[in-house]
Motif scaffolding. Sequence first.
Motif, PDB file in Angstrom:
ATOM      1  N   PHE A 247      21.309  84.763   0.749  1.00 19.75           N
ATOM      2  CA  PHE A 247      22.017  83.672   1.235  1.00 19.75           C
ATOM      3  C   PHE A 247      20.701  82.479   1.302  1.00 19.75           C
ATOM      4  O   PHE A 247      20.574  81.558   0.813  1.00 19.75           O
ATOM      5  CB  PHE A 247      22.225  83.670   2.450  1.00 19.75           C
TER       6      PHE A 247
ATOM      7  N   ASN B 158      20.240  78.661  -0.827  1.00 18.97           N
ATOM      8  CA  ASN B 158      20.146  77.653  -0.267  1.00 18.97           C
ATOM      9  C   ASN B 158      18.936  76.959  -1.209  1.00 18.97           C
ATOM     10  O   ASN B 158      19.125  75.646  -1.472  1.00 18.97           O
ATOM     11  CB  ASN B 158      19.351  78.116   0.873  1.00 18.97           C
TER      12      ASN B 158
ATOM     13  N   ARG C 294      19.234  73.275  -3.438  1.00 16.17           N
ATOM     14  CA  ARG C 294      18.039  71.951  -3.289  1.00 16.17           C
ATOM     15  C   ARG C 294      17.828  71.409  -4.296  1.00 16.17           C
ATOM     16  O   ARG C 294      17.533  70.586  -4.712  1.00 16.17           O
ATOM     17  CB  ARG C 294      17.364  72.610  -1.991  1.00 16.17           C
TER      18      ARG C 294
ATOM     19  N   GLU D  84      24.547  64.854  -7.309  1.00 16.65           N
ATOM     20  CA  GLU D  84      24.513  64.554  -6.125  1.00 16.65           C
ATOM     21  C   GLU D  84      25.797  63.848  -5.904  1.00 16.65           C
ATOM     22  O   GLU D  84      26.726  64.196  -5.158  1.00 16.65           O
ATOM     23  CB  GLU D  84      23.348  62.975  -5.711  1.00 16.65           C
TER      24      GLU D  84
ATOM     25  N   VAL E 150      28.229  67.527  -5.022  1.00 14.64           N
ATOM     26  CA  VAL E 150      28.111  67.324  -3.754  1.00 14.64           C
ATOM     27  C   VAL E 150      28.804  66.311  -2.674  1.00 14.64           C
ATOM     28  O   VAL E 150      29.497  66.475  -1.814  1.00 14.64           O
ATOM     29  CB  VAL E 150      26.495  67.267  -3.418  1.00 14.64           C
ATOM     30  N   HIS E 151      28.150  65.033  -2.695  1.00 14.44           N
ATOM     31  CA  HIS E 151      29.134  63.945  -1.634  1.00 14.44           C
ATOM     32  C   HIS E 151      30.765  63.328  -1.923  1.00 14.44           C
ATOM     33  O   HIS E 151      31.078  63.242  -1.273  1.00 14.44           O
ATOM     34  CB  HIS E 151      27.751  63.130  -1.692  1.00 14.44           C
TER      35      HIS E 151
ATOM     36  N   SER F 264      23.814  58.159   2.003  1.00 11.40           N
ATOM     37  CA  SER F 264      22.874  59.739   2.211  1.00 11.40           C
ATOM     38  C   SER F 264      22.633  59.333   0.325  1.00 11.40           C
ATOM     39  O   SER F 264      21.320  60.558   0.488  1.00 11.40           O
ATOM     40  CB  SER F 264      24.112  60.293   2.266  1.00 11.40           C
TER      41      SER F 264
ATOM     42  N   TYR G 177      14.021  62.702  -2.700  1.00 12.91           N
ATOM     43  CA  TYR G 177      14.298  63.803  -3.458  1.00 12.91           C
ATOM     44  C   TYR G 177      13.051  62.971  -4.528  1.00 12.91           C
ATOM     45  O   TYR G 177      12.404  64.490  -5.336  1.00 12.91           O
ATOM     46  CB  TYR G 177      15.730  63.950  -5.155  1.00 12.91           C
TER      47      TYR G 177
ATOM     48  N   ARG H 265      13.067  75.605  14.221  1.00 13.04           N
ATOM     49  CA  ARG H 265      13.844  76.477  15.422  1.00 13.04           C
ATOM     50  C   ARG H 265      13.263  78.046  16.460  1.00 13.04           C
ATOM     51  O   ARG H 265      13.300  77.565  17.288  1.00 13.04           O
ATOM     52  CB  ARG H 265      15.354  77.188  15.152  1.00 13.04           C
TER      53      ARG H 265
ATOM     54  N   THR I 115      23.296  64.956   3.563  1.00 12.48           N
ATOM     55  CA  THR I 115      23.178  65.590   2.421  1.00 12.48           C
ATOM     56  C   THR I 115      23.467  66.887   2.299  1.00 12.48           C
ATOM     57  O   THR I 115      23.790  67.030   3.735  1.00 12.48           O
ATOM     58  CB  THR I 115      22.002  65.042   1.586  1.00 12.48           C
ATOM     59  N   GLN I 116      22.998  67.688   1.145  1.00  9.48           N
ATOM     60  CA  GLN I 116      22.798  69.276   0.972  1.00  9.48           C
ATOM     61  C   GLN I 116      22.715  69.773   2.471  1.00  9.48           C
ATOM     62  O   GLN I 116      22.572  70.416   2.966  1.00  9.48           O
ATOM     63  CB  GLN I 116      22.424  69.485   0.227  1.00  9.48           C
ATOM     64  N   ASP I 117      21.461  69.091   2.761  1.00  8.84           N
ATOM     65  CA  ASP I 117      20.191  69.087   4.124  1.00  8.84           C
ATOM     66  C   ASP I 117      21.321  69.983   5.324  1.00  8.84           C
ATOM     67  O   ASP I 117      21.117  71.053   5.923  1.00  8.84           O
ATOM     68  CB  ASP I 117      19.566  68.432   4.706  1.00  8.84           C
TER      69      ASP I 117
ATOM     70  N   GLN J  10      23.090  72.909   4.533  1.00  5.13           N
ATOM     71  CA  GLN J  10      21.731  74.398   4.519  1.00  5.13           C
ATOM     72  C   GLN J  10      21.645  74.695   6.406  1.00  5.13           C
ATOM     73  O   GLN J  10      21.804  75.502   6.194  1.00  5.13           O
ATOM     74  CB  GLN J  10      21.126  74.391   3.265  1.00  5.13           C
ATOM     75  N   THR J  11      21.661  73.266   6.736  1.00  2.88           N
ATOM     76  CA  THR J  11      21.116  74.007   8.152  1.00  2.88           C
ATOM     77  C   THR J  11      22.365  74.396   8.361  1.00  2.88           C
ATOM     78  O   THR J  11      21.669  75.378  10.002  1.00  2.88           O
ATOM     79  CB  THR J  11      20.561  72.143   9.082  1.00  2.88           C
TER      80      THR J  11
ATOM     81  N   GLU K 252      24.975  76.452   7.427  1.00  2.00           N
ATOM     82  CA  GLU K 252      24.821  77.832   7.330  1.00  2.00           C
ATOM     83  C   GLU K 252      23.848  78.916   7.681  1.00  2.00           C
ATOM     84  O   GLU K 252      23.402  79.836   7.780  1.00  2.00           O
ATOM     85  CB  GLU K 252      24.748  77.829   5.744  1.00  2.00           C
ATOM     86  N   SER K 253      22.393  78.128   7.568  1.00  2.00           N
ATOM     87  CA  SER K 253      21.493  78.660   8.320  1.00  2.00           C
ATOM     88  C   SER K 253      21.255  79.129  10.062  1.00  2.00           C
ATOM     89  O   SER K 253      21.110  80.377  10.252  1.00  2.00           O
ATOM     90  CB  SER K 253      20.240  77.544   7.729  1.00  2.00           C
ATOM     91  N   MET K 254      21.677  78.371  10.467  1.00  2.00           N
ATOM     92  CA  MET K 254      22.065  78.554  12.278  1.00  2.00           C
ATOM     93  C   MET K 254      23.224  79.688  12.252  1.00  2.00           C
ATOM     94  O   MET K 254      23.362  80.586  12.873  1.00  2.00           O
ATOM     95  CB  MET K 254      22.703  76.992  12.596  1.00  2.00           C
TER      96      MET K 254
ATOM     97  N   HIS L 243      30.414  67.484   4.017  1.00  2.59           N
ATOM     98  CA  HIS L 243      29.895  68.488   4.323  1.00  2.59           C
ATOM     99  C   HIS L 243      29.696  69.415   5.437  1.00  2.59           C
ATOM    100  O   HIS L 243      30.179  70.880   4.464  1.00  2.59           O
ATOM    101  CB  HIS L 243      28.467  68.224   5.181  1.00  2.59           C
TER     102      HIS L 243
END
Lengths: 307, 369, 369
Positions: B69, B73, B77, B274, B278-279, B285, B290, B327, C77-79, C82-83, C85-87, C107
Amino acid sequence: MNGDIGLWAVPLAMIGGAIRVSTPFLFVSLGEVITERSGRINLGLEGTLVFGAMAGYALAYLTGSAWAGVGAAALAGLLFGLVHGLLCSLPKVNDIAIGIALMLLGTGLAFFFGKPFIQPVAPDLPAINLGWWSDLPQVQAALRVNVLFLVGAALAVALAWMLRKTRIGLTLRVVGDSSDAARALGIRPARVRILATAFGGALAGIGGAYLSLFYPGSWNEGISSGQGLIAVALVIFARWSPINAFFAALLFGAAGALGPALQSVGVTQGYYLFYAAPFVLTLIVLVLSSSKSGALTGAPRELSITK
Amino acid sequence: MSAGVEITAPARSARAWLVPLAGRAEGVLLPLAALVTGFAAFALFLVLLGKNPWTFYTLVYQAGFGTGFSWTNTLARAAPLLLAALCVAIPARLGLVVIGGEGAIVLGGVMAGGLGAVLGGWPALIAMPLMALGAALIGGLWIGAVGALRQWRGVNETIASLLMAYIAIALMNHLVEGPLRDAASLNKPSTAPLAEALRVGDMPGFSVHWGLAVAFLACIGAWVLIERTTLGFSARIAGGNVRAAQVQGLPVTKLVVGFTALGGACAGLAGYFEVSAVHGSANASLAAGYGYTGILIAFLARHNPLAIIPVALLLAGIEASSGLVQRRMELPDATMTVLQGFIFVAILASETFTGRLDLTRWLSRGERA
Amino acid sequence: MAADFLTRRRFLTTSAGLAGAAAMGLPARAQGGLTVGFIYVGPRDDYGYNQAHAQGAAAVKAMEGVTVIEEENVAETQDVQQTMESMINFDGASLLFPTSFGYFDPHILEVAPKYPDVRFKHCGGLWTPGMPENVGSYFGYIGMGQYLNGIVAGHMTSSKKIGFVAAKPIPQVLLNINSFLLGARAVDPEITCQVIFTGEWSMAVKEAEATNALADAGADVITCHVDGPKVVIETAAARGAYVCGYHADQSALAPELYLTGAEWNWATVYTDMVAKTLAGEPIPNFVRGGLAEGFIKMSPLGPAVTDAARAQFEAVQAEIMAGDYAVINGPLADNSGNVIAADGVSYLETDVELESMDYLVDGVIGSTS
């Protein structure tokens, strides 16, 4: 709070905006004038400005004194300037690139340490009411001038005099124009440049403190919208003259006030474009004031960006 | 780059192989040493704050590269970062410092979104390349203009590109919330959503979009251009000394405008991906920063397009771990910016040792002895 | 197609890797219980949007058997993908509150199908049937709060002009502006409201300039809808104008001039949703509530508020709490003369039409584009 002044609101807001918004530009560009006169360019002043804003706010909050905050911001800026100056004195190290790196580092550190200070309220810097003669609240508000603005104006005159008439000014100019000539005169260019960059950093720090301690008068991560970077551009079109830098800063502040002022009198279309006015203006002036040969009049010859 | 392979080749004389390699080793060893120094300095920073650097770096590894994963990720990015870095690295060959790639990214995105809205009914085979081309074109024009201003008016490219980035973002906001706004995009003003057929999907087997593959190819292509063509060779001469290049009759102006435009086209392409991967539409956004991370990557890679690939992955991995660090260690989100700052400063400062780490001389001295 | 990358086997590898990490002395993820993730677009203590959500998260933290994890400054964004999924992957979160509007489409809609066992609850989104079942949206009728702000403002203004600093002309913001003016007009139909758009959710200098421009134009009661109202409140108070708060309680910033404020009360929503999750009960996909449901609340009235203002404020608040209170009542025209509600037509707070508002009512000085 009464009195509809109609379209007069626009020029008045621009005068007010010029005074309110210009101070950070003024301090950063005055500092950068000195730095660039010594033959160095510091693009990292944006980071210094943001860090100064944070440090100033934090100290003002912790000590209860806004002036202690200004002092802290100046000191922090001085340190950033010293780091820049020292690193760039190493052979083969590019001053533009170091500036970009320090911009990142300064901003990062400011956000890192600034977290706990977003919420608290720190004391503001005092202002002087130069609009006492008018009955209009708008005029009074526009002429509520912060002490730092006056200090900046005085500093512009003092620096201009210093550059022209004093030994320090002469030293700076010699170093900026030719390292070899300076060495022949027994001056150590590296040392002069380090000091000049440190001075520039200190002024940028104060510019940051103005943002967080007077206008808009609060610390947050969106406090700077590129003021530090624009101020560096202003120096070029101010032709490395402190007096011109003062007027450039005023012009820029006024352009920044245009967007909201036009909306308040009913010009509501395309406000994003009005908000971009300061950037467009700077670019246009840069284009007009540069020349094909790249040899700008008044430019220090050791300056990397004009070579 | 491929040192390992060549060393194992049956040597006529080990030294004969090593000497030319050693000449290039500095280009790898020095940045690596600087990278380690930057990490070490940041570790010290953490210790001073009472945080455990070991925990920190383990978390960074874990969240950036430690699991499948994490890799997804990181790779996801990396795509825009690679292209954004090229926008810095390609003009850098001419000695130009272009830092306004962000502007080309957002305009590329708007162009892709706007074209996508118009070409909705077209076959994807025609519409998608048109969108990508449009994005690259506007990005190329935008940054190419920076090069042109530099050549024809002597305007400093660093400052001009930055000012133009601010202008581009304002333009993007104006277009997305004004003329190009889709009335159905209620609380998030955007261009009309792209037709499903015009969306760029994920590469088979893992959830990273095709933009990554294109970005890799762009890096390789840029490397070939710079290192293996006469054009790239001329650019390096012009970058080293404009006068000399002019004396030799090199088309400096064309090179400057061409290389800046090419860099801008890469950034514009990043905007295209993007939006289309992505969007799904262009909106505010797009200004995600970047372009600014790309500056750091290009400098870390010493503007070598091939080196950009590993460096971008490293940086993407560091950013991917930002959340976990926030976190688990209760560090603020700006932690990664500080780390990047440390690395950036260390890399630039290390340039002062260029040429001093002369393995070639050391080796040949051994030969004589 | 993305889902198959994170197969069960891969996920197990991930977990095993994390177990190894724990053995190395890393802060481990929470064991057992329910892990709830909160994602913010800005800083948690902005005196505004994010602070309001963080206060809700704080209420969840106090609940038995729940671990709360938070991440701030996560871009739309993609951020944010990922956040989330990371959580889920690293912290085992099974209930997520991505709180910014722009997180929803694409998203959340992108990530949610990959994790059918995780609940995604989004603030402000419009969940509609056909969207993933594990996604839901919630929001509050805060326009009512701005209407009550307007009532107090209507009593307190002496220039008969009130001001509104707004970020972007989107439905949520337009509803607040219109409600503020209509509240004031319920006191005095001569009152007008000047609006200035800053174009950004968080941009300190522009917010300050906009506030000053409003004061220059004669507005003597000012409110706002930006992410962090701190700058607007402080600047307005420095100009001697009364202020009405938004998002959170800002009375500490201007104790004398703060009249009241429309605040979120997310603790109600969050503790309820978490309790339902703990009990294994379903949560409706579309949740809305207002003053009566405790989704929003008003700041205590400030010292400057007159008795007349207090009386009308309390009377109307009681009527709203009783239900069926409409702010938009015909006949009503927008500020360019188009009829938006004919005579006899009313829109209740619950009417979904209000969530696509695209006009400013008669009496508001400003335009939506």
